[in-house]
Motif scaffolding. Sequence first.
Motif, PDB file in Angstrom:
ATOM      1  N   ILE A  12       0.856  -1.188   0.000  1.00 44.56           N
ATOM      2  CA  ILE A  12       0.000   0.000   0.000  1.00 44.56           C
ATOM      3  C   ILE A  12       0.892   1.238   0.000  1.00 44.56           C
ATOM      4  CG2 ILE A  12      -1.801   1.249   1.226  1.00 44.56           C
ATOM      5  CD1 ILE A  12      -2.626  -1.469   2.454  1.00 44.56           C
ATOM      6  N   LEU A  13       0.796   2.019  -1.074  1.00 52.95           N
ATOM      7  CA  LEU A  13       1.665   3.177  -1.271  1.00 52.95           C
ATOM      8  C   LEU A  13       0.835   4.384  -1.719  1.00 52.95           C
ATOM      9  CD1 LEU A  13       4.504   1.358  -3.241  1.00 52.95           C
ATOM     10  CD2 LEU A  13       4.787   2.455  -1.001  1.00 52.95           C
ATOM     11  N   PRO A  14       1.415   5.585  -1.678  1.00 53.19           N
ATOM     12  CA  PRO A  14       0.693   6.748  -2.202  1.00 53.19           C
ATOM     13  C   PRO A  14       0.364   6.561  -3.685  1.00 53.19           C
ATOM     14  CG  PRO A  14       2.589   7.440  -0.904  1.00 53.19           C
ATOM     15  CD  PRO A  14       2.708   5.963  -1.077  1.00 53.19           C
ATOM     16  N   ASP A  15      -0.768   7.082  -4.087  1.00 54.66           N
ATOM     17  CA  ASP A  15      -1.143   7.083  -5.504  1.00 54.66           C
ATOM     18  C   ASP A  15      -0.044   7.810  -6.275  1.00 54.66           C
ATOM     19  OD1 ASP A  15      -2.172   7.550  -8.000  1.00 54.66           O
ATOM     20  OD2 ASP A  15      -4.086   8.345  -7.306  1.00 54.66           O
ATOM     21  N   ILE A  16       0.684   7.074  -7.095  1.00 57.50           N
ATOM     22  CA  ILE A  16       1.865   7.651  -7.747  1.00 57.50           C
ATOM     23  C   ILE A  16       1.504   8.782  -8.699  1.00 57.50           C
ATOM     24  CG2 ILE A  16       1.916   6.034  -9.682  1.00 57.50           C
ATOM     25  CD1 ILE A  16       4.939   7.442  -7.711  1.00 57.50           C
ATOM     26  N   SER A  17       0.326   8.731  -9.309  1.00 53.68           N
ATOM     27  CA  SER A  17      -0.073   9.808 -10.224  1.00 53.68           C
ATOM     28  C   SER A  17      -0.292  11.107  -9.458  1.00 53.68           C
ATOM     29  CB  SER A  17      -1.339   9.428 -10.992  1.00 53.68           C
ATOM     30  OG  SER A  17      -2.410   9.178 -10.104  1.00 53.68           O
ATOM     31  N   GLN A  18      -0.843  11.019  -8.248  1.00 48.22           N
ATOM     32  CA  GLN A  18      -1.038  12.200  -7.411  1.00 48.22           C
ATOM     33  C   GLN A  18       0.282  12.646  -6.793  1.00 48.22           C
ATOM     34  OE1 GLN A  18      -2.746  11.507  -3.606  1.00 48.22           O
ATOM     35  NE2 GLN A  18      -3.438  13.608  -3.289  1.00 48.22           N
TER      36      GLN A  18
END
Length: 301
Positions: free
Chosen positions: A227-233
């Motif tokens: 679970i990681l930050p939304d890479i696009s955001q």
Amino acid sequence: MTISRTLYNRCKKLIESNQQGLKYDAINAEIQALFGLGHKEVIPRTSRTKQKINFILPADEAKKLQALIKAEIGLDVLTDVYSNGDRVVNAAQHNDEKIGANASQDIILVNNATGQLKLNQEVSTLFPSIHAAGLELRHKMISSIEHDAIIICENFTPMYYLHQLKHNPLFEHALVVYRGDSQQGKRADEVKRFIDRHKSNLPLYYFGDFDPEGFSIAKSFRVDGLILPDISQFSAFTNIDLQKCAGKDKFFPQLSQGMTYLHQSTYPQAWHAHINFMNQHQLGWQQEHLLSANINWQLYK
């Protein structure tokens, strides 16, 4: 003589150290006094370094110590787990409630973003008006888990901020388990036993820091997803914003060879974009900083 769990764990560490030596302290002095093994190595102070005292256990003495413990309590230091009941059980059987007993034995901390734990075909609701870190439970008493997945949470603070993620379907339906202290014999060992027992029944995900160590820990658990930050955001953040939510010294100090970047080839393809982004900016981000920035979390398998 019956050796304590603390002494047992230190003996195990010494036997595995292969003459590298451990810091000389009261426990190592106890080993030397009890068994007559090992010796102190004093490294003199220099203009750049402080004096160091190491406890050295040669290979032949390591084998002897292993044999002594096997004869004393019937356990092989390198293969057997020292488990001798909790303190109440020991109080009923011995004069010393602490003999071989770890107070946190069989205990794990679990939570859910909605404050509902679904275990053993029962639903337990935490205080709706209080944001709690969860419940400490004896994991050997958990016979069934009625959640959709198990999430391992690296740090403690996010455990009582899970309510912020209650609208994320992943956290809404998952059982979140605090990883605990990674030192041997601490809560992390109990979490591993719990995971080993249930990972074949439910998908296992890791929710941790976005830094080299976080990737390494997730890999060590052989998780089904990270679970990681939304890479696009996250990749749209300015350099200033990225610096603001970056943890102090969370990149280079964690890499085993200083300036060597985390090699993405040993990690799942779905994680590569985050690894490349981290390497590019030479930064690492802790869970607490990311939660404070209200970023979106996504599952990467």
